[in-house]
Design a protein around this motif. Structure first.
Motif, short mmCIF file in Angstrom:
data_model
loop_
_atom_site.label_atom_id
_atom_site.label_comp_id
_atom_site.label_asym_id
_atom_site.label_seq_id
_atom_site.Cartn_x
_atom_site.Cartn_y
_atom_site.Cartn_z
N LEU A 520 0.90 -1.26 0.22
CA LEU A 520 0.06 0.20 0.18
C LEU A 520 0.85 1.22 -0.06
CD1 LEU A 520 -2.47 -1.20 2.81
CD2 LEU A 520 -2.83 -1.27 0.34
N PRO A 521 0.54 2.20 -0.71
CA PRO A 521 1.59 3.26 -0.87
C PRO A 521 1.42 4.29 0.19
CG PRO A 521 -0.32 3.58 -2.64
CD PRO A 521 -0.41 2.26 -1.90
N ASP A 522 2.19 5.26 0.27
CA ASP A 522 2.08 6.33 1.22
C ASP A 522 1.17 7.27 0.65
OD1 ASP A 522 4.12 5.16 2.91
OD2 ASP A 522 5.40 6.14 2.02
N GLY A 523 0.86 8.27 1.51
CA GLY A 523 -0.12 9.26 1.29
C GLY A 523 -1.47 9.10 1.82
N ASN A 524 -2.50 10.22 1.22
CA ASN A 524 -3.80 10.15 1.60
C ASN A 524 -4.57 9.29 0.77
OD1 ASN A 524 -3.38 11.71 3.99
ND2 ASN A 524 -3.29 13.68 2.76
N ARG A 525 -5.76 9.19 1.09
CA ARG A 525 -6.92 8.62 0.40
C ARG A 525 -8.02 9.10 0.44
NH1 ARG A 525 -7.21 2.24 -0.39
NH2 ARG A 525 -9.30 1.72 -0.90
N ASP A 526 -8.81 8.86 -0.71
CA ASP A 526 -10.20 9.71 -0.91
C ASP A 526 -11.31 8.88 -0.85
OD1 ASP A 526 -9.21 12.24 -0.86
OD2 ASP A 526 -8.97 12.28 -3.24
N ARG A 600 -2.66 0.94 6.59
CA ARG A 600 -1.57 0.81 6.06
C ARG A 600 -0.43 0.11 6.80
NH1 ARG A 600 -0.42 5.47 3.80
NH2 ARG A 600 1.08 6.11 5.57
N ALA A 601 -0.41 0.85 7.92
CA ALA A 601 0.59 0.41 9.21
C ALA A 601 0.17 -0.81 9.73
CB ALA A 601 0.43 1.63 10.18
N PHE A 602 -1.18 -1.18 9.71
CA PHE A 602 -1.21 -2.52 10.30
C PHE A 602 -0.66 -3.67 9.30
CE2 PHE A 602 -4.26 -6.05 9.48
CZ PHE A 602 -4.02 -6.93 10.68
N PHE A 603 -0.83 -3.48 7.87
CA PHE A 603 -0.42 -4.35 7.18
C PHE A 603 1.18 -4.47 7.04
CE2 PHE A 603 -4.60 -4.75 5.31
CZ PHE A 603 -4.73 -6.11 5.23
N ARG A 604 1.80 -3.17 7.02
CA ARG A 604 3.16 -3.10 7.08
C ARG A 604 3.86 -3.73 8.47
NH1 ARG A 604 5.05 2.84 4.40
NH2 ARG A 604 4.01 2.15 2.43
N SER A 605 3.16 -3.76 9.54
CA SER A 605 3.73 -4.27 10.79
C SER A 605 3.74 -5.80 10.67
CB SER A 605 2.97 -3.69 12.09
OG SER A 605 1.35 -4.13 11.83
N ALA A 606 2.57 -6.26 10.10
CA ALA A 606 2.44 -7.77 9.71
C ALA A 606 3.45 -8.35 8.89
CB ALA A 606 1.19 -8.07 9.33
N ALA A 607 3.88 -7.56 7.79
CA ALA A 607 4.76 -7.72 6.84
C ALA A 607 5.99 -7.92 7.39
CB ALA A 607 4.65 -7.17 5.50
N LEU A 608 6.56 -7.04 8.23
CA LEU A 608 7.79 -6.72 8.80
C LEU A 608 8.03 -8.03 9.74
CD1 LEU A 608 10.25 -5.27 9.49
CD2 LEU A 608 9.09 -3.76 11.24
N ALA A 609 7.01 -8.31 10.62
CA ALA A 609 7.26 -9.48 11.31
C ALA A 609 7.47 -10.64 10.53
CB ALA A 609 5.97 -9.61 12.15
N TYR A 610 6.65 -11.05 9.47
CA TYR A 610 6.81 -12.09 8.66
C TYR A 610 8.02 -12.26 8.22
CZ TYR A 610 4.91 -15.81 5.98
OH TYR A 610 4.58 -17.22 5.30
N ALA A 611 8.89 -11.09 7.61
CA ALA A 611 10.04 -11.03 6.97
C ALA A 611 11.28 -11.17 7.68
CB ALA A 611 10.22 -9.95 6.10
#
Length: 619
Positions: A520-526, A600-611
């Motif tokens: 998921l890219p950085d930035g805002n979402r509409d 986005r932070a939730f998925f990134r934390s899960a990916a970080l732990a998995y890697a």
């Protein structure tokens, strides 16, 4: 006066520039005029001018229409120009190509289409066409100026003209523009709507279905006639009555099938067992073929005909299933549903939101939903294209809105347990057990359908390893209660490089499966965030250390809880074993765009732990 005109042109071009910044296709103009006569005919004339900004917008040059005995293409013209307005190509009706290939394997539709490859970018493609429909109108073309993400609009307008004796209803979605109604000089009823300067919708992961976010106006008749079948669409109940009339006399079974059902269900002690017998008979003796002939796009072939030929479309097979269940004393109903839109408009009955049919059976106050077009799907399993969707049950009293259940993260579970015996050279012997339930079972179902070589290739793709020799692989299916299918795989393999080797150290990644977390890219979402299917991943590894090796470094435990799910990761070294547990739960739901950073932070934390990796060192 001249400078005012120049100022106006500059303003339009400036607006176009802003709209085009994030768009692959810009709708410069789309004008549609639909005229219905008092003899049941409808003529639809449209001009559409699209500016294709880049190669990703090449689809904007696509145009096609299906014609049949009651639908004709009256005229067609097209022109392609470059960004400076120079004509690159002109098309006329005689330039169109045609094919009888379609999604329906048995229909009377011929598709006429323009074969245009944009020669340069940007370019402008303009098509003007007129289509005539005879012998009844079940629905009017909707006003939908945008049909895809990354598509912007400068101007679109729509006019629907009806005879004085007819009226229509409309439903506006995702726009503030109003439908205007007037009477023209001939006493006809005229409905108009226009839309200007709409920015493109971003093409984002976890976006709601397009139909729920695109600006659209649906138009529907109150009373109608289609292929000489008259009906009333003023309510879902009355529209269901029309569908019920299409079923009349079409649920009679042949005597040989009646006898076969009686013999097969004589020893059944429950309604569920009777349903199972009938469902298996349907799967074993029929196959799916799409059939769209005239009113046959809405009316099923008779149950007797489908059984005799051994094939039918979703309507015919579902109607046959209902007839078979009624024959053995099980209350059952025919149901129409849409695979594209999850929600039906509760106060706006229409024919636009349906493209599929299923059957439902009622047993002891419970409901069993039956997909009748798949020869492999387990009894009662609600697949992802219809799970949680609204539907219209066709009863003897008319239509009744119903909603199918949806599996959640407690049902859609992937569990993997991997025993990995490491060797000093980084290779390993792997004993892996994998299971996937419900919605996740559906995603891994190709493993069941594949041959041995394909299965091994797919399993290698699931494992995050390089060179791998699969020595043993078993795939089996289980069904816990008829509605919760489970796929289980057991695999034994030799992996040449499970860990990288540097001197006396092994660097081992703690990831038994290729999870492919969303990037998921950085930035805002509409746009709102929608997770359609909740799911859980329970991953455990038992790593047997090579003799003489110890754990030099291992990651710390991690745990995250959020509105979107939870993630936990833990590593423990015990008596020459390294035990890894990683659990991820993803909730389904609709979340506001403002929560995107947290999502986005939730998925990134899960990916970080998995890697993460562990370092083993020879002691």
């Amino acid at each position: 006066m001249k400078r005012y005109i120049i100022a106006y042109v500059v303003a339009v071009l400036s607006g176009l520039s802003a709209l085009a910044q994030q768009a692959d296709v810009v709708v410069l103009n789309q004008t549609a005029s639909v005229m219905v006569d008092d003899k049941g005919g409808m003529e639809w004339r449209q001009t559409q001018s699209y500016k294709l900004m880049n190669a990703r917008g090449s689809w904007g040059a696509d145009w096609g229409v299906g014609v049949d005995n009651n639908t004709r293409l009256i005229d067609f013209s097209g022109v392609v120009t470059d960004g400076d307005g120079n004509v690159l190509r002109k098309l006329k009706k005689g330039d169109l190509k045609s094919t009888q290939l379609s999604a329906g394997l048995a229909d009377d539709v011929t598709t006429m289409y323009a074969d245009v490859t944009p020669p340069v970018y940007p370019c402008v493609v303009t098509y003007t066409f007129t289509i005539r429909r005879n012998d009844g109108v079940l629905s009017y073309p909707p006003f939908q100026p945008l049909t895809r993400p990354k598509m912007s609009l400068v101007h679109a307008d729509y006019t629907l003209t009806l005879p004085a004796t007819q009226s229509c209803r409309w439903h506006v979605v995702n726009m503030d523009n109003k439908v205007e109604e007037r009477i023209d000089e001939k006493g006809r009823k005229v409905y108009t709507i226009a839309c200007d300067n709409v920015e493109p919708i971003a093409d984002l992961d976890f976006a709601p279905d397009l139909e729920s976010i695109l600006p659209t106006v649906y138009f529907a008749p109150i009373t109608f006639a289609f292929d000489k079948w008259k009906g009333d669409m003023s309510s879902w109940r009355s529209f269901g009555q029309w569908h019920s009339s299409l079923l009349e006399g079409r649920q009679t079974l042949p005597e040989n099938l009646k006898e076969q059902l009686r013999q097969a269900t004589d020893t059944c002690r429950s309604m569920l067992s009777k349903i199972n017998v009938a469902y298996r008979l349907l799967q074993q003796n029929t196959r799916y073929v799409s059939i769209q002939l005239g009113v046959g796009g809405y009316q099923p072939f008779s149950a007797e005909e489908v059984w005799r030929t051994g094939f039918g479309d979703c309507k015919g097979l579902s109607n046959l299933m209902v007839a078979m269940l009624k024959e053995v004393g099980v209350p059952a109903q025919y149901v129409i549903i849409g695979t594209d839109q999850r929600r039906l408009f509760p106060d706006f009955s229409n024919a636009n939101q349906f493209n599929h049919a299923i059957a439902m059976a009622s047993i002891d106050g419970d409901t069993l939903w039956l997909e009748c077009t798949n020869q492999h799907i387990p009894l009662g399993y609600i697949h992802s294209l219809i799970a949680g969707h609204d539907a219209l049950a066709i009863t003897s009293q008319g239509g009744e809105l119903v909603r199918l259940p949806q599996y959640d993260e407690r049902d859609n579970v992937v569990h993997t347990y991997m025993v990995t015996a490491m060797h000093p050279d980084g290779s390993a012997d792997v004993d892996w057990t994998f299971s996937a339930a419900c919605g996740m079972y559906e995603r891994f179902l190709p493993l069941v359908m594949a041959d041995d070589n394909e299965r091994k290739a797919k399993v290698k793709g699931l494992m995050k390893v390089n060179q791998c020799l699969i020595e043993e692989l078993r795939i089996e299916e289980r069904c816990v209660d008829g509605r919760h299918p489970l796929l289980k795989a057991q695999c034994k393999a030799k992996v040449d490089r499970m860990a990288s080797v540097t001197g006396q150290r092994l660097f081992l990644q703690l990831a038994p499966l290729d999870m492919s977390f969303p990037n998921l890219p950085d930035g805002n979402r509409d746009i709102a965030i929608e997770v359609e299917m909740g799911r859980s991943f329970e991953m455990e590894m038992d790593i047997v250390l090579p003799e003489g090796y110890v754990v030099e470094s291992a990651p710390m435990p991690m745990k995250v809880d959020s509105p979107f799910g939870s993630s936990s990761f833990e590593v423990n070294a015990v008596d020459g074993h390294l035990r890894v547990m990683h659990h991820i739960v993803i909730h389904n739901g609709l979340f506001p765009a403002s929560s995107y950073s947290e999502f986005r932070a939730f998925f990134r934390s899960a990916a970080l732990a998995y890697a993460q990796k562990v370092v083993l060192k020879k002691g």
